[in-house]
Structures are given as structure tokens and as C-alpha cells.
Design a protein around this motif. Structure first.
Motif, mmCIF file in Angstrom:
data_model
loop_
_atom_site.group_PDB
_atom_site.id
_atom_site.type_symbol
_atom_site.label_atom_id
_atom_site.label_comp_id
_atom_site.label_asym_id
_atom_site.label_seq_id
_atom_site.Cartn_x
_atom_site.Cartn_y
_atom_site.Cartn_z
ATOM 1 N N THR A 100 0.837 -1.200 0.000
ATOM 2 C CA THR A 100 0.000 0.000 0.000
ATOM 3 C C THR A 100 0.868 1.243 0.000
ATOM 4 N N GLN A 101 1.938 1.235 0.784
ATOM 5 C CA GLN A 101 2.853 2.379 0.820
ATOM 6 C C GLN A 101 3.502 2.584 -0.542
ATOM 7 N N VAL A 102 3.902 1.503 -1.199
ATOM 8 C CA VAL A 102 4.502 1.610 -2.530
ATOM 9 C C VAL A 102 3.480 2.187 -3.514
ATOM 10 N N THR A 103 2.235 1.737 -3.407
ATOM 11 C CA THR A 103 1.188 2.235 -4.295
ATOM 12 C C THR A 103 0.925 3.716 -4.061
ATOM 13 N N VAL A 104 0.877 4.117 -2.802
ATOM 14 C CA VAL A 104 0.651 5.529 -2.484
ATOM 15 C C VAL A 104 1.813 6.384 -2.997
ATOM 16 N N ASP A 105 3.039 5.901 -2.836
ATOM 17 C CA ASP A 105 4.202 6.636 -3.357
ATOM 18 C C ASP A 105 4.126 6.765 -4.874
ATOM 19 N N ASP A 106 3.721 5.679 -5.543
ATOM 20 C CA ASP A 106 3.593 5.694 -6.998
ATOM 21 C C ASP A 106 2.523 6.691 -7.434
ATOM 22 N N ILE A 107 1.411 6.714 -6.727
ATOM 23 C CA ILE A 107 0.345 7.669 -7.045
ATOM 24 C C ILE A 107 0.849 9.094 -6.850
ATOM 25 N N GLY A 108 1.614 9.322 -5.782
ATOM 26 C CA GLY A 108 2.172 10.648 -5.534
ATOM 27 C C GLY A 108 3.092 11.086 -6.665
ATOM 28 N N GLU A 109 3.938 10.171 -7.139
ATOM 29 C CA GLU A 109 4.836 10.500 -8.251
ATOM 30 C C GLU A 109 4.047 10.818 -9.511
ATOM 31 N N LYS A 110 3.009 10.037 -9.765
ATOM 32 C CA LYS A 110 2.204 10.273 -10.967
ATOM 33 C C LYS A 110 1.451 11.595 -10.869
ATOM 34 N N LEU A 111 0.995 11.931 -9.678
ATOM 35 C CA LEU A 111 0.327 13.221 -9.506
ATOM 36 C C LEU A 111 1.306 14.369 -9.712
ATOM 37 N N GLN A 112 2.541 14.207 -9.240
ATOM 38 C CA GLN A 112 3.551 15.247 -9.465
ATOM 39 C C GLN A 112 3.860 15.381 -10.947
ATOM 40 N N ALA A 113 3.804 14.268 -11.668
ATOM 41 C CA ALA A 113 4.062 14.317 -13.104
ATOM 42 C C ALA A 113 2.971 15.105 -13.830
ATOM 43 N N THR A 114 1.761 15.116 -13.289
ATOM 44 C CA THR A 114 0.677 15.856 -13.937
ATOM 45 C C THR A 114 0.721 17.340 -13.602
ATOM 46 N N ASP A 115 1.554 17.734 -12.650
ATOM 47 C CA ASP A 115 1.640 19.155 -12.296
ATOM 48 C C ASP A 115 2.033 20.008 -13.499
ATOM 49 N N SER A 116 2.987 19.529 -14.288
ATOM 50 C CA SER A 116 3.419 20.302 -15.457
ATOM 51 C C SER A 116 2.281 20.440 -16.460
ATOM 52 N N LEU A 117 1.461 19.393 -16.579
ATOM 53 C CA LEU A 117 0.317 19.460 -17.488
ATOM 54 C C LEU A 117 -0.651 20.543 -17.042
ATOM 55 N N PHE A 118 -0.928 20.602 -15.749
ATOM 56 C CA PHE A 118 -1.844 21.615 -15.249
ATOM 57 C C PHE A 118 -1.225 23.008 -15.318
#
Length: 154
Positions: free
Chosen positions: A62-80
């Protein structure tokens, strides 16, 4: 009178004996209950010893999944950010059009908005290149992670 006294003592002795028998039966049942509870708690302890490592593994995943989601959300920051910049550009274009609408011809309007259109194109190109670069880094990281996790090196 003596007979009444003996009879009374006999009744008291029988009552005492019945009370002792009742207490022995209750204590015997209580002992069985405690043994059953001890056995059940032993089974629970065994089950918990098996469940706790699985629970720890689940929490780690679960921690690995949450970290992965956090990284993916940071990747979308540039898009926004790009979408926000695009919105600002469109707003500036709209303001420029509103200010100069009655006096500009279509050729002049194109010349006025050319800088903004170029900015939007460069923003889109930069966003595309960033996504490609980020995707390549993510793929390389996943490849190196999968190699590290095999345990068959060397």
C-alpha cells in the motif's frame, strides 16, 4: 431434645455437603471453560502469527502504491501548469482583441496574436518533450528496479 439437636446437626451437615458438591461442580465447569479459552487463545495466537506478516506485506505494498500515485500526480503538475499558462494566454488574447477590436483588421489581428500563438505552440512542444523525457526515465527506473529485485545477479 437431644434428638432434635442431632437432627438439626444432620440437616446442617447435609446442607454443607450439598453446598460443597455444588461448589465442586461449578469449579469443575469453570476449569473446563478456562481450558477451552486457553486452547482458543492459543489458536488465535497461531493465526495472528500467520496474519501479521501478511498484514505487514499488504501495508508495504500500500505504501509503494501511495508513493507511486504521488509520483504520478507530481508528473501531472506540469500538465496543469501548461493548461494554466494556456488559459492566461487565451485571456491575454481575448483582452487584446477586446481593446483593439474596432480598429484592427484581420491581418493586423493576426500580427498582434502571433506572439501568443507561438507561445502556446512552444508550451505544447515543451509539455510533449517533458512527457517523453519523464516516460523514458520512468521506464528506465522500472527496468532497473525489476533487475534489482530478481536476486539472480552475479
Amino acid at each position: 431434645m437431644e434428638d432434635v439437636l442431632y437432627l438439626t446437626l444432620l440437616i446442617i451437615a447435609v446442607a454443607f455437603a450439598l453446598t460443597v458438591v455444588f461448589i465442586v461442580i461449578v469449579l469443575h465447569r469453570f476449569t473446563k471453560l478456562l481450558r477451552t479459552a486457553g486452547s482458543t487463545l492459543g489458536q488465535v495466537e497461531t493465526d495472528m502469527q500467520q496474519t501479521i506478516p501478511e498484514l505487514q506485506n499488504t501495508l508495504h505494498q500500500t505504501q509503494v502504491t501511495v508513493d507511486d500515485i504521488g509520483e504520478k500526480l507530481q508528473a501531472t503538475d506540469s500538465l496543469f501548469d501548461t493548461a494554466e499558462n494556456l488559459g492566461h494566454s487565451v485571456n491575454h488574447i481575448n483582452q487584446a482583441i477586446q481593446k483593439t477590436k474596432p480598429t484592427l483588421t484581420s491581418n493586423e489581428l493576426e500580427e498582434e496574436t502571433k506572439l501568443y500563438v507561438e507561445g502556446i505552440r512552444w508550451s505544447a512542444a515543451a509539455s510533449y518533450l517533458y512527457k517523453q523525457w519523464k516516460g523514458a526515465n520512468t521506464a528506465a527506473k522500472k527496468t532497473s528496479d525489476s533487475i534489482d529485485q530478481t536476486g539472480k545477479e552475479g
